[in-house]
Design an enzyme around this catalytic site. Structure first.
Site, short mmCIF file in Angstrom:
data_model
loop_
_atom_site.label_atom_id
_atom_site.label_comp_id
_atom_site.label_asym_id
_atom_site.label_seq_id
_atom_site.Cartn_x
_atom_site.Cartn_y
_atom_site.Cartn_z
N ASP A 154 0.84 -1.21 -0.09
CA ASP A 154 0.12 0.01 -0.05
C ASP A 154 0.85 1.25 0.11
O ASP A 154 2.07 1.23 0.55
CB ASP A 154 -0.99 -0.01 1.13
CG ASP A 154 -2.16 1.13 1.23
OD1 ASP A 154 -2.35 1.41 0.06
OD2 ASP A 154 -2.73 1.29 2.14
N GLY B 208 0.05 5.49 -4.44
CA GLY B 208 -0.26 6.71 -4.83
C GLY B 208 0.18 7.93 -4.08
O GLY B 208 0.25 8.96 -4.57
N TRP C 162 2.92 7.84 -2.63
CA TRP C 162 4.50 7.96 -2.95
C TRP C 162 4.54 8.94 -4.28
O TRP C 162 5.20 9.61 -4.59
CB TRP C 162 5.09 6.63 -3.18
CG TRP C 162 6.45 6.69 -3.62
CD1 TRP C 162 7.43 6.46 -2.71
CD2 TRP C 162 6.97 6.74 -4.84
NE1 TRP C 162 8.57 6.54 -3.27
CE2 TRP C 162 8.33 6.84 -4.79
CE3 TRP C 162 6.49 7.08 -6.16
CZ2 TRP C 162 9.33 6.66 -5.96
CZ3 TRP C 162 7.36 7.11 -7.46
CH2 TRP C 162 8.82 6.91 -7.12
N HIS D 52 2.85 2.85 -8.88
CA HIS D 52 2.63 1.65 -9.22
C HIS D 52 3.96 1.08 -9.90
O HIS D 52 4.37 -0.15 -9.66
CB HIS D 52 1.35 1.14 -9.86
CG HIS D 52 0.01 1.74 -9.32
ND1 HIS D 52 -0.07 1.46 -7.92
CD2 HIS D 52 -0.94 2.20 -9.88
CE1 HIS D 52 -1.41 2.00 -7.79
NE2 HIS D 52 -1.87 2.47 -8.65
N GLU E 134 -12.18 -4.66 -5.66
CA GLU E 134 -12.62 -3.27 -5.33
C GLU E 134 -11.79 -2.32 -6.24
O GLU E 134 -12.12 -1.26 -6.83
CB GLU E 134 -12.42 -2.72 -3.82
CG GLU E 134 -13.46 -3.57 -2.94
CD GLU E 134 -12.87 -5.01 -2.66
OE1 GLU E 134 -11.81 -5.50 -2.87
OE2 GLU E 134 -13.87 -5.64 -2.42
N ARG F 55 -11.43 1.47 -9.74
CA ARG F 55 -10.55 2.96 -10.19
C ARG F 55 -10.51 3.37 -11.31
O ARG F 55 -11.33 2.88 -12.51
CB ARG F 55 -9.21 2.50 -9.57
CG ARG F 55 -8.99 2.30 -8.16
CD ARG F 55 -7.63 2.12 -7.80
NE ARG F 55 -7.59 1.71 -6.42
CZ ARG F 55 -6.22 2.03 -5.39
NH1 ARG F 55 -5.11 2.54 -6.44
NH2 ARG F 55 -6.37 1.63 -4.27
N LEU G 58 10.86 -20.92 -3.85
CA LEU G 58 9.98 -20.10 -3.19
C LEU G 58 8.40 -20.07 -4.09
O LEU G 58 8.53 -19.97 -5.13
CB LEU G 58 10.56 -18.64 -3.43
CG LEU G 58 9.31 -17.31 -2.68
CD1 LEU G 58 9.19 -17.43 -1.08
CD2 LEU G 58 9.69 -15.90 -3.29
N SER H 3 -8.54 -5.00 4.74
CA SER H 3 -8.96 -4.81 3.54
C SER H 3 -9.30 -5.85 2.72
O SER H 3 -8.99 -5.98 1.50
CB SER H 3 -7.81 -3.89 3.05
OG SER H 3 -7.87 -2.53 3.41
N GLU I 228 0.62 -13.23 12.76
CA GLU I 228 1.18 -12.04 13.50
C GLU I 228 1.15 -10.68 12.48
O GLU I 228 1.57 -10.84 11.35
CB GLU I 228 2.63 -12.26 13.81
CG GLU I 228 2.52 -13.22 14.90
CD GLU I 228 2.07 -12.89 16.16
OE1 GLU I 228 2.08 -11.72 16.37
OE2 GLU I 228 1.45 -13.99 16.86
C1 FPP Z 1 -1.89 0.15 -3.51
O1 FPP Z 1 -1.37 1.43 -3.52
C2 FPP Z 1 -1.16 -0.63 -4.45
C3 FPP Z 1 -1.94 -1.28 -5.76
C4 FPP Z 1 -3.50 -1.01 -5.70
C5 FPP Z 1 -1.28 -1.87 -6.67
C6 FPP Z 1 -0.11 -2.92 -6.22
C7 FPP Z 1 0.49 -2.75 -7.47
C8 FPP Z 1 2.05 -3.03 -7.63
C9 FPP Z 1 2.76 -2.95 -6.38
C10 FPP Z 1 2.83 -2.97 -8.65
C11 FPP Z 1 2.62 -3.89 -9.75
C12 FPP Z 1 3.21 -5.09 -9.14
C13 FPP Z 1 2.81 -6.45 -9.94
C14 FPP Z 1 3.41 -7.63 -9.32
C15 FPP Z 1 2.48 -6.40 -11.25
P1 FPP Z 1 -2.57 2.68 -3.56
O2 FPP Z 1 -2.71 2.83 -4.87
O3 FPP Z 1 -3.88 2.02 -2.76
O4 FPP Z 1 -1.81 3.67 -2.79
P2 FPP Z 1 -2.49 4.92 -2.08
O5 FPP Z 1 -3.24 4.33 -0.69
O6 FPP Z 1 -1.39 5.94 -1.26
O7 FPP Z 1 -3.27 5.68 -2.86
#
Ligand code: FPP
Length: 250
Positions: A28, A31, A33, A45, A75, A79, A139, A204, A215
């Site tokens: 998480d 966005g 970042w 992302h 969910e 977006r 793994l 979530s 844990e």
């Molecule tokens: C949550 O951050 C992250 C996601 C919804 C997507 C996760 C995707 C990646 C880590 C990159 C792609 C990885 C692969 C394996 C293809 P958010 O957008 O909810 O962040 P925010 O809460 O700061 O808005």
């Protein structure tokens, strides 16, 4: 922190003993970042992809058996269309760039979720990497895509109901093990450690059944900044927990 400090942490956690067999991560903060850098969200992302590489390598070095990453929730389909299509393209790109390396590292990749909703090119890439790496055992990497835990539980209940209706099992044969066998994670141990990045303190809709005795570790680090040293810090913290599974300490 430098690579040498990361290896100091690795040394420490190996000495401590008990490496979690299964580590799950809610990635998480992509966005936020991006926003902090005035960049569009998809670039957050994209930057998060290198953290995926970091934790995969870190998990292999630490001796973790199963790594489960929550990449895209059901969910998340709600977006904005541009962000959804950027995430689908990133999934394809990730597979294209990383499949051979993951295979060489001995990683078995499994994509878990409602994969029928993926775009055809993303679905084809997913199918390809799962077949290419199916023989590996160093793994197991579970990537949860188009996944929601409640939907997974409903699906399990439906599958059991079908078994009962067809006379394959009797209702009184439905127990914990029979239920767990209908989940996407049927052949995995439950997670020992669940990490969530970016400071949010929520599950979530991720692995609700499976995390009953897991844990939890909340990291303040935003996912694109999360590296193997952060993984090792979470494992070190886990090693100091007193896991009782509802029993008393003896
Ligand atoms: C949550 O951050 C992250 C996601 C919804 C997507 C996760 C995707 C990646 C880590 C990159 C792609 C990885 C692969 C394996 C293809 P958010 O957008 O909810 O962040 P925010 O809460 O700061 O808005």
């Amino acid at each position: 922190m430098s690579t040498s400090l990361a290896s100091d942490l690795l040394e420490q956690l190996r000495e401590h003993g008990a490496i979690p067999r299964h580590v799950a991560i809610i990635m998480d903060g992509n966005g936020r970042w991006a926003r902090e850098r005035m960049l569009p969200r998809p670039l957050g992302h994209r930057s998060g992809m290198k953290s995926v590489r970091e934790v995969v390598e870190g998990a292999i070095e630490a001796g973790v058996d199963v790594l489960s990453l929550f990449a895209f929730s059901q969910e998340n389909w709600q977006r904005p269309a541009g962000e959804v299509s950027a995430l689908m393209s990133l999934l394809e790109e990730y597979i294209q760039k990383e499949a051979d390396e993951l295979d060489a590292q001995g990683v078995q990749v499994r994509m878990l979720g409602e994969l029928s909703r993926l775009t055809p090119p993303a679905a084809a890439a997913v199918d390809r990497v799962m077949r290419q790496t199916a023989h590996n055992s160093k793994l197991r990497l579970n990537l949860f895509i188009s996944y929601g835990s409640r939907a997974e539980l409903v699906r399990a209940a439906r599958l059991l109901a079908e078994d009962v209706a067809a006379g394959r099992i009797a209702p009184d044969q439905i127990d914990d093990a029979a239920f767990a066998a209908k989940l996407f994670t049927a052949d995995c141990p439950d997670p020992d450690l669940l990490i969530r990045t970016s400071g949010e303190q929520r599950i979530s809709n991720f692995l609700l059944w499976q995390v009953a005795y897991t844990e939890l570790f909340i990291s303040p680090v935003l996912w694109p900044d999360f590296g193997r040293r952060d993984l090792y810090e979470a494992i070190l913290d886990y090693q100091n927990r007193d896991r009782r599974f509802g029993r008393v300490a003896v």
